[in-house]
Motif scaffolding. Structure first.
Motif, short mmCIF file in Angstrom:
data_model
loop_
_atom_site.label_atom_id
_atom_site.label_comp_id
_atom_site.label_asym_id
_atom_site.label_seq_id
_atom_site.Cartn_x
_atom_site.Cartn_y
_atom_site.Cartn_z
N GLN A 139 0.83 -1.20 0.00
CA GLN A 139 0.00 0.00 0.00
C GLN A 139 0.87 1.25 0.00
OE1 GLN A 139 -3.24 0.28 -0.37
NE2 GLN A 139 -3.39 -1.94 -0.55
N PRO A 140 0.62 2.19 -0.92
CA PRO A 140 1.42 3.42 -0.94
C PRO A 140 1.11 4.30 0.28
CG PRO A 140 -0.29 3.49 -2.61
CD PRO A 140 -0.35 2.13 -2.00
N LEU A 141 2.10 5.03 0.71
CA LEU A 141 1.91 5.97 1.81
C LEU A 141 1.13 7.18 1.33
CD1 LEU A 141 5.50 5.89 3.32
CD2 LEU A 141 3.47 4.80 4.23
N SER A 142 0.47 7.85 2.24
CA SER A 142 -0.27 9.05 1.86
C SER A 142 0.66 10.20 1.48
CB SER A 142 -1.19 9.47 3.02
OG SER A 142 -0.41 9.73 4.17
N GLN A 143 1.92 10.15 1.95
CA GLN A 143 2.88 11.20 1.64
C GLN A 143 3.61 10.94 0.32
OE1 GLN A 143 3.10 9.21 4.32
NE2 GLN A 143 3.36 10.36 6.19
N ALA A 144 3.18 9.93 -0.44
CA ALA A 144 3.88 9.60 -1.69
C ALA A 144 3.84 10.79 -2.64
CB ALA A 144 3.24 8.39 -2.35
N SER A 145 4.84 10.87 -3.45
CA SER A 145 4.98 11.99 -4.38
C SER A 145 3.82 12.03 -5.37
CB SER A 145 6.31 11.85 -5.12
OG SER A 145 6.45 12.91 -6.02
N THR A 146 3.46 13.21 -5.80
CA THR A 146 2.32 13.36 -6.72
C THR A 146 2.67 12.97 -8.14
OG1 THR A 146 2.94 15.67 -7.05
CG2 THR A 146 1.27 15.19 -5.38
N HIS A 147 3.93 13.01 -8.52
CA HIS A 147 4.30 12.68 -9.89
C HIS A 147 4.60 11.20 -10.11
CE1 HIS A 147 8.20 13.33 -7.97
NE2 HIS A 147 8.70 12.52 -8.89
N VAL A 148 4.53 10.39 -9.04
CA VAL A 148 4.77 8.95 -9.14
C VAL A 148 3.43 8.24 -9.14
CG1 VAL A 148 5.79 6.95 -8.02
CG2 VAL A 148 6.98 9.14 -7.99
N ILE A 149 3.22 7.37 -10.12
CA ILE A 149 1.99 6.58 -10.18
C ILE A 149 2.24 5.29 -9.40
CG2 ILE A 149 0.36 5.38 -11.66
CD1 ILE A 149 1.18 7.42 -13.86
N CYS A 150 1.50 5.10 -8.31
CA CYS A 150 1.70 3.95 -7.43
C CYS A 150 0.70 2.85 -7.77
CB CYS A 150 1.52 4.37 -5.97
SG CYS A 150 2.63 5.67 -5.46
N ASP A 151 1.20 1.68 -8.16
CA ASP A 151 0.37 0.51 -8.41
C ASP A 151 0.69 -0.52 -7.33
OD1 ASP A 151 -1.17 -1.50 -9.42
OD2 ASP A 151 0.17 -1.99 -11.09
N PRO A 152 -0.18 -0.69 -6.33
CA PRO A 152 0.14 -1.56 -5.20
C PRO A 152 0.23 -3.04 -5.56
CG PRO A 152 -2.05 -0.60 -4.95
CD PRO A 152 -1.44 0.02 -6.16
N ASP A 153 -0.40 -3.48 -6.64
CA ASP A 153 -0.44 -4.90 -6.98
C ASP A 153 0.40 -5.26 -8.20
OD1 ASP A 153 -2.19 -5.59 -4.90
OD2 ASP A 153 -3.89 -4.84 -6.04
N ARG A 154 1.37 -4.44 -8.55
CA ARG A 154 2.13 -4.71 -9.76
C ARG A 154 2.96 -5.98 -9.63
NH1 ARG A 154 7.48 -3.38 -10.51
NH2 ARG A 154 8.54 -2.56 -8.67
N THR A 155 3.30 -6.58 -10.76
CA THR A 155 4.15 -7.76 -10.79
C THR A 155 5.60 -7.30 -10.65
OG1 THR A 155 2.58 -8.88 -12.22
CG2 THR A 155 4.80 -9.76 -12.17
N ARG A 156 6.32 -7.92 -9.71
CA ARG A 156 7.69 -7.52 -9.43
C ARG A 156 8.66 -8.63 -9.82
NH1 ARG A 156 4.06 -5.88 -5.84
NH2 ARG A 156 4.05 -3.68 -5.33
N LYS A 157 9.80 -8.25 -10.38
CA LYS A 157 10.81 -9.20 -10.80
C LYS A 157 11.61 -9.67 -9.59
CE LYS A 157 14.70 -9.73 -13.93
NZ LYS A 157 15.54 -9.08 -14.93
#
Length: 158
Positions: free
Chosen positions: A70-88
């Motif tokens: 889950q992204p933090l509420s203080q996350a940057s506005t220009h970063v698109i946060c996808d909490p369920d993305r597939t990670r390598k």
């Protein structure tokens, strides 16, 4: 100088307790993960869920899916946060070949069981696993209950 005290001295970030109940776990592997900056900050805050995660191998590379960060509420506005993305996953070639062998020859699956800190890196513990049937789960519960009863009886007598 004051040292920063950690909330969790063992370094464990998240556990997948459901995996031990649902699967017979055989071989364990330690894998690094390819993470973005906002994910590391969220992991430090403990906003991780491993419960439905699993690993798959595609084109000779291992990936993990269904880990929710889950992204933090203080996350940057220009970063698109996808909490369920597939990670390598970062594994050696021999380890990936062992995982592929377990998948192909033995009909096993790969499950993420724990996430923890190792020095300054986030590591994911993954296991080759075979699904349990209902009677196997009942046997496990019965054995666990019997072990608890033995502990209680030993405390009373001793």
């Amino acid at each position: 100088m004051s040292k920063k005290k950690s909330k969790n001295p063992t370094g464990t970030i998240a556990l997948n307790k459901k995996a031990k109940h649902e699967f017979h776990l055989t071989d364990k592997f330690e894998a690094g993960m390819e993470l973005q900056g906002w994910e590391v900050k969220s992991i430090r805050a403990g906003k991780v869920n491993l419960s439905d995660s699993y690993v798959f191998v595609k084109n000779g590379e291992a990936f993990v899916t269904n880990i929710t960060i889950q992204p933090l509420s203080q996350a940057s506005t220009h970063v698109i946060c996808d909490p369920d993305r597939t990670r390598k996953l970062l594994l050696k070639r021999r380890e990936i070949e062992q995982l592929m062998g377990g998948l192909d020859r033995q009909g096993l699956t790969i499950v993420a069981t724990a996430m923890y800190w190792k020095a300054c890196w986030v590591k994911l513990e993954i296991c080759l696993a075979k699904g349990k049937q209902a009677h196997d789960k009942r046997d496990t519960i019965k054995d666990r209950d019997w072990a608890r009863q033995k502990e209680r009886m030993m405390k009373v007598k001793g």
